[in-house]
Scaffold this motif. Structure first.
Motif, PDB file in Angstrom:
ATOM      1  N   GLU A  76       6.549  -2.987   8.794  1.00 29.55           N
ATOM      2  CA  GLU A  76       5.627  -2.290   9.684  1.00 29.55           C
ATOM      3  C   GLU A  76       6.463  -1.248  10.421  1.00 29.55           C
ATOM      4  OE1 GLU A  76       2.492  -2.270   9.860  1.00 29.55           O
ATOM      5  OE2 GLU A  76       2.090  -4.014   8.620  1.00 29.55           O
ATOM      6  N   ASP A 110       6.956   1.962   5.452  1.00 27.92           N
ATOM      7  CA  ASP A 110       5.766   1.132   5.676  1.00 27.92           C
ATOM      8  C   ASP A 110       4.880   1.157   4.431  1.00 27.92           C
ATOM      9  OD1 ASP A 110       3.245   0.065   6.421  1.00 27.92           O
ATOM     10  OD2 ASP A 110       3.638   0.541   8.511  1.00 27.92           O
ATOM     11  N   GLU A 151      -4.971   0.948   2.381  1.00 26.36           N
ATOM     12  CA  GLU A 151      -4.996  -0.180   3.302  1.00 26.36           C
ATOM     13  C   GLU A 151      -5.361   0.250   4.716  1.00 26.36           C
ATOM     14  OE1 GLU A 151      -1.948  -3.437   3.591  1.00 26.36           O
ATOM     15  OE2 GLU A 151      -1.623  -2.581   5.577  1.00 26.36           O
ATOM     16  N   GLU A 152      -4.901   1.439   5.106  1.00 30.72           N
ATOM     17  CA  GLU A 152      -4.890   1.802   6.524  1.00 30.72           C
ATOM     18  C   GLU A 152      -6.228   2.279   7.101  1.00 30.72           C
ATOM     19  OE1 GLU A 152      -2.403   0.916   8.131  1.00 30.72           O
ATOM     20  OE2 GLU A 152      -0.497   1.386   7.174  1.00 30.72           O
ATOM     21  N   HIS A 173       7.170  -6.148   3.177  1.00 34.01           N
ATOM     22  CA  HIS A 173       6.451  -5.196   4.009  1.00 34.01           C
ATOM     23  C   HIS A 173       7.204  -4.889   5.287  1.00 34.01           C
ATOM     24  CE1 HIS A 173       2.398  -3.311   4.660  1.00 34.01           C
ATOM     25  NE2 HIS A 173       3.079  -2.961   5.731  1.00 34.01           N
ATOM     26  N   HIS A 184       0.823  -1.217   0.000  1.00 33.92           N
ATOM     27  CA  HIS A 184       0.000   0.000   0.000  1.00 33.92           C
ATOM     28  C   HIS A 184       0.853   1.260   0.000  1.00 33.92           C
ATOM     29  CE1 HIS A 184       0.647   0.923   4.382  1.00 33.92           C
ATOM     30  NE2 HIS A 184       0.856  -0.383   4.435  1.00 33.92           N
TER      31      HIS A 184
END
Ligand SMILES: [Zn+2]
Length: 203
Positions: A198, A97, A131-132, A196, A86
């Motif tokens: 985080e 991220d 996405e978030e 990915h 994303h």
């Protein structure tokens, strides 16, 4: 110094530089906040499109606003290896991220393209538009569109200014009626892999 760089080192340096460049597209100066279909989001999408095209990919946007770059394989219409992540962020998010998972494969494709390398499958790099869930309190909009599981009830969700997602999508040129067509047919997808990180605030 530059003359001694291996292609891998060079690609790594490019990825780090791109992460910095992409982080400029923010709604809040001094931190990275980029929510669905804002000016910052459009700016990031345009930048990703430019890098994908320069890497030898054809680029399209689907009805959810996903940015999809396709690097053809040796056979036309070959099933695609999907990868991506994303490019929206949380408020005060980290620049790697999500974003890393988009720019890293684009940089790899750019390298393969320079080497004239093609695979027996296509590669599609997806910049997932959302996405978030920050702006409309609905998450994973981009990947749900591609998986064919987009819940159209969330089109009526409103942002802080009272605009519905449907209105905002239309104003940005994305037609919610086209969402079903954004779904990828199972037989056209070889696999999906994602890099990915985080990452919270700080960079
Ligand atoms: Zn993430």
């Amino acid at each position: 110094m530059a003359a001694t760089l291996t292609p891998a080192t060079e690609t790594g340096a490019r990825i780090m530089a791109w992460a910095d460049t992409l982080a400029v597209h923010t709604e809040q100066p001094g931190m990275l906040t980029r929510t669905y279909l804002t000016e910052a989001h459009h700016g990031a999408a345009a930048q990703l499109t430019e890098w994908m095209q320069a890497a030898g990919m054809t680029v399209r946007r689907d009805a959810a606003g996903n940015v999809i770059g396709r690097y053809e394989g040796t056979a036309p219409d070959a099933p695609a290896l999907l990868t991506g992540s994303h490019f929206d962020t949380v408020r005060d998010g980290g620049r790697y991220d999500g974003n890393l998972g988009v720019i890293l494969p684009v940089a790899c494709v750019a390298q393969w393209n320079r080497q004239g390398k093609r695979f027996p499958f296509a590669i599609e790099v997806v910049g997932f538009a959302e996405e978030e869930g920050v702006r409309f309190k609905a998450t994973l909009l981009g990947s749900r569109a591609i998986a064919g599981t987009f819940d159209t009830n969330v089109l009526d969700n409103v942002d802080d200014s009272g605009k519905t997602m449907r209105e905002v999508m239309r104003a940005a040129g994305f037609d919610p009626a086209g969402l079903p067509a954004a779904a990828h047919a199972r037989e056209q997808v070889l696999a999906f892999v994602e890099v990915h990180i985080e990452q919270g605030p700080s960079a």
